[in-house]
Design a protein around this motif. Structure first.
Motif, short mmCIF file in Angstrom:
data_model
loop_
_atom_site.label_atom_id
_atom_site.label_comp_id
_atom_site.label_asym_id
_atom_site.label_seq_id
_atom_site.Cartn_x
_atom_site.Cartn_y
_atom_site.Cartn_z
N UNK A 60 -0.62 9.50 -12.19
CA UNK A 60 -0.90 8.78 -12.71
C UNK A 60 -1.52 7.45 -11.94
N UNK A 61 -3.22 6.49 -12.48
CA UNK A 61 -3.98 6.27 -12.12
C UNK A 61 -3.88 5.47 -12.36
N UNK A 104 4.90 -4.38 -12.71
CA UNK A 104 5.79 -3.59 -13.61
C UNK A 104 5.06 -2.59 -13.91
N UNK A 105 4.11 -2.65 -14.33
CA UNK A 105 3.36 -0.96 -14.60
C UNK A 105 3.91 -0.25 -13.86
N UNK A 133 9.45 6.11 -12.25
CA UNK A 133 10.42 6.23 -12.10
C UNK A 133 9.83 7.85 -12.95
N UNK A 134 9.14 8.29 -12.93
CA UNK A 134 8.58 9.81 -13.39
C UNK A 134 8.78 10.03 -12.44
N UNK A 193 -13.77 4.55 -7.75
CA UNK A 193 -12.59 5.20 -6.67
C UNK A 193 -11.96 4.86 -6.25
N UNK A 194 -11.13 5.90 -6.15
CA UNK A 194 -9.73 5.79 -5.72
C UNK A 194 -9.16 5.16 -4.51
N UNK A 195 -8.69 4.29 -4.56
CA UNK A 195 -9.02 3.52 -3.11
C UNK A 195 -7.25 3.71 -2.98
N UNK A 196 -6.23 4.10 -3.17
CA UNK A 196 -4.46 3.98 -2.26
C UNK A 196 -4.03 4.57 -3.00
N UNK A 197 -2.47 4.96 -2.93
CA UNK A 197 -1.58 5.23 -3.37
C UNK A 197 -0.46 4.93 -2.62
N UNK A 198 0.61 4.14 -4.15
CA UNK A 198 1.89 3.31 -4.43
C UNK A 198 2.84 4.64 -4.21
N UNK A 199 3.81 4.29 -3.35
CA UNK A 199 4.99 5.51 -3.50
C UNK A 199 6.72 3.82 -3.59
N UNK A 200 7.37 4.86 -3.73
CA UNK A 200 9.28 4.06 -3.98
C UNK A 200 8.79 3.20 -2.80
#
Length: 75
Positions: free
Chosen positions: A32-33, A41-42, A48-49, A60-67
């Motif tokens: 998801x983006x 919170x979002x 979770x999924x 533009x995609x600027x990053x990625x967030x992981x758990x």
């Protein structure tokens, strides 16, 4: 979205022929983006999924967030 298990399955299935396999044959649904100003919170809800959430600024995609990233921020 590629997992370690998927890579091992490809190696087992395709072996030396792996170079002939095209991305479209193995790709899964995209992460998801969310925009850069999305609240935690979002992001935590999506994590979770999904294994990651992509972050965009404008188009533009600027990053990625992981758990792991979320855990670092909450400590």
């Amino acid at each position: 979205n590629v997992s370690d298990d998927m890579v091992m399955d490809w190696i087992t299935k395709y072996g030396e022929r792996m170079s002939a396999v095209r991305v479209g044959n193995v790709m899964k649904e995209s992460f998801p983006i969310l925009p850069e100003d999305a609240d935690l919170e979002s992001i935590s809800g999506l994590l979770r999924f999904y294994k990651a959430v992509l972050v965009k600024k404008g188009r533009k995609i600027t990053g990625i967030i992981t758990k792991a990233d979320l855990i670092k921020v909450m400590q």
